[in-house]
Design an enzyme around this catalytic site. Sequence first.
Site, short mmCIF file in Angstrom:
data_model
loop_
_atom_site.label_atom_id
_atom_site.label_comp_id
_atom_site.label_asym_id
_atom_site.label_seq_id
_atom_site.Cartn_x
_atom_site.Cartn_y
_atom_site.Cartn_z
N ASP A 10 0.85 -1.20 0.00
CA ASP A 10 0.00 0.00 0.00
C ASP A 10 0.88 1.24 0.00
O ASP A 10 2.08 1.17 0.31
CB ASP A 10 -0.92 0.02 1.22
CG ASP A 10 -1.85 1.24 1.24
OD1 ASP A 10 -2.50 1.51 0.22
OD2 ASP A 10 -1.91 1.94 2.27
N SER A 11 0.28 2.39 -0.30
CA SER A 11 1.01 3.66 -0.23
C SER A 11 1.42 3.98 1.21
O SER A 11 2.30 4.79 1.43
CB SER A 11 0.11 4.79 -0.74
OG SER A 11 -1.02 4.92 0.09
N TYR A 42 -0.97 8.62 -2.63
CA TYR A 42 -0.85 8.40 -4.07
C TYR A 42 -2.04 9.04 -4.82
O TYR A 42 -1.91 9.40 -5.98
CB TYR A 42 -0.90 6.90 -4.40
CG TYR A 42 0.34 6.11 -4.10
CD1 TYR A 42 1.50 6.70 -3.60
CD2 TYR A 42 0.36 4.74 -4.34
CE1 TYR A 42 2.63 5.94 -3.34
CE2 TYR A 42 1.49 3.97 -4.09
CZ TYR A 42 2.62 4.57 -3.59
OH TYR A 42 3.73 3.81 -3.33
N GLY A 43 -3.20 9.06 -4.12
CA GLY A 43 -4.46 9.46 -4.77
C GLY A 43 -4.36 10.70 -5.66
O GLY A 43 -4.82 10.68 -6.80
N CYS A 73 -4.25 -1.40 -2.39
CA CYS A 73 -4.38 0.05 -2.55
C CYS A 73 -5.14 0.28 -3.85
O CYS A 73 -4.69 -0.14 -4.92
CB CYS A 73 -2.98 0.66 -2.63
SG CYS A 73 -2.95 2.42 -2.96
N ASN A 74 -6.30 0.88 -3.73
CA ASN A 74 -7.13 1.13 -4.92
C ASN A 74 -6.44 2.08 -5.88
O ASN A 74 -6.48 1.90 -7.10
CB ASN A 74 -8.48 1.73 -4.52
CG ASN A 74 -9.32 0.78 -3.69
OD1 ASN A 74 -10.22 0.16 -4.20
ND2 ASN A 74 -9.02 0.67 -2.41
N CYS A 183 -11.04 2.97 -0.62
CA CYS A 183 -9.63 3.23 -0.31
C CYS A 183 -9.34 2.42 0.94
O CYS A 183 -10.15 2.43 1.89
CB CYS A 183 -9.41 4.71 -0.06
SG CYS A 183 -7.81 5.09 0.71
N THR A 184 -8.23 1.70 0.95
CA THR A 184 -7.98 0.78 2.07
C THR A 184 -7.68 1.51 3.38
O THR A 184 -7.70 0.89 4.44
CB THR A 184 -6.83 -0.19 1.72
OG1 THR A 184 -5.68 0.58 1.30
CG2 THR A 184 -7.24 -1.14 0.61
N HIS A 185 -7.41 2.81 3.31
CA HIS A 185 -7.25 3.56 4.56
C HIS A 185 -8.61 3.77 5.26
O HIS A 185 -8.66 3.90 6.48
CB HIS A 185 -6.66 4.95 4.29
CG HIS A 185 -5.18 4.98 4.09
ND1 HIS A 185 -4.58 4.52 2.94
CD2 HIS A 185 -4.17 5.44 4.88
CE1 HIS A 185 -3.26 4.69 3.03
NE2 HIS A 185 -2.99 5.24 4.20
N1 DGL Z 1 -4.92 3.24 0.52
C1 DGL Z 1 -4.92 3.72 -0.81
C2 DGL Z 1 -6.13 3.25 -1.59
O1 DGL Z 1 -6.68 2.22 -1.32
C3 DGL Z 1 -4.77 5.17 -1.12
C4 DGL Z 1 -4.19 6.16 -0.28
C5 DGL Z 1 -3.40 7.15 -1.07
O2 DGL Z 1 -4.00 8.09 -1.64
O3 DGL Z 1 -2.21 6.97 -1.09
O4 DGL Z 1 -6.52 3.90 -2.53
#
Ligand code: DGL
Length: 260
Positions: A10-11, A42-43, A73-74, A183-185
């Site tokens: 993940d990011s 990353y988004g 991570c999506n 988003c996994t967060h």
């Molecule tokens: N956890 C990441 C996801 O599932 C994104 C978080 C990020 O923007 O880095 O998209």
Amino acid sequence: MNNAPIAVFDSGLGGLSVWRELRRRLPRESLYYFGDGEHCPYGPKPREEVVGYVDEAVRMLLDRGVKMVVVACNAATAAAIDYLRVHYQVPFVGMEPAVKPAALSSESGVIGVLATAGTLKGRLYRETAARYAGRVKILEAVGDGFVELVEAHKEQTQEAVDTVRRVVKPMLDAGVDRIVLGCTHYPFLTGALRKVIGGRKVTLIDPAPAVERRVAQLLDEKALSAGEDHEPEYAFFTASDEAYRQGIISKSEQALLLDL
Ligand code: DGL
């Protein structure tokens, strides 16, 4: 049979919501978690930049002998999954917002999708959303500030509730009865989300269980499952510093205890 570890990428800390599901349901599998941390989030970043970060991490994990990579991570999936599948031989499991189960189970006919900007712009998501747009009304929103709250370990604060309310209240007012956590967060913000949702009948949809089922299916199909008596190893890596890595470890312990 194959006792090599599965990588979970993940990011940052968010992929631990998927790691937790794998650890619970696949107790014999070794898991190597990589939370970038240095380049999170990353988004909002351009696709090519995200592909570069993901590629570097995946190379490092492959050098350590992982047998499969879960891109938990999506945003990274949207940017890089095609690239990864072309360039490397191991199986990759990616993530995409769970629009299908939300659309098929909605009673109000209105569903919400919370994700980062990169995911909502991605081809995978756009195609899926278009497929269900005739069946339900889909309200999309970028969870502005959500990733930062989780990265700062601030999800149990009033600030978290206020940030979530700003984004989610318009969806609730529009009658959503399903909210997809794209988003996994975001599953780490379940407590704040429940406070904002209050007494309304709204189901939160976390794709982690579906990802775990896909991993289990691939392990089986490709004869990659760890042996019956294999003692699993859990290791944590980051592109950031040791303090960040320690933060991943404490959040992983917390994730196992929490009802996300
Ligand atoms: N956890 C990441 C996801 O599932 C994104 C978080 C990020 O923007 O880095 O998209």
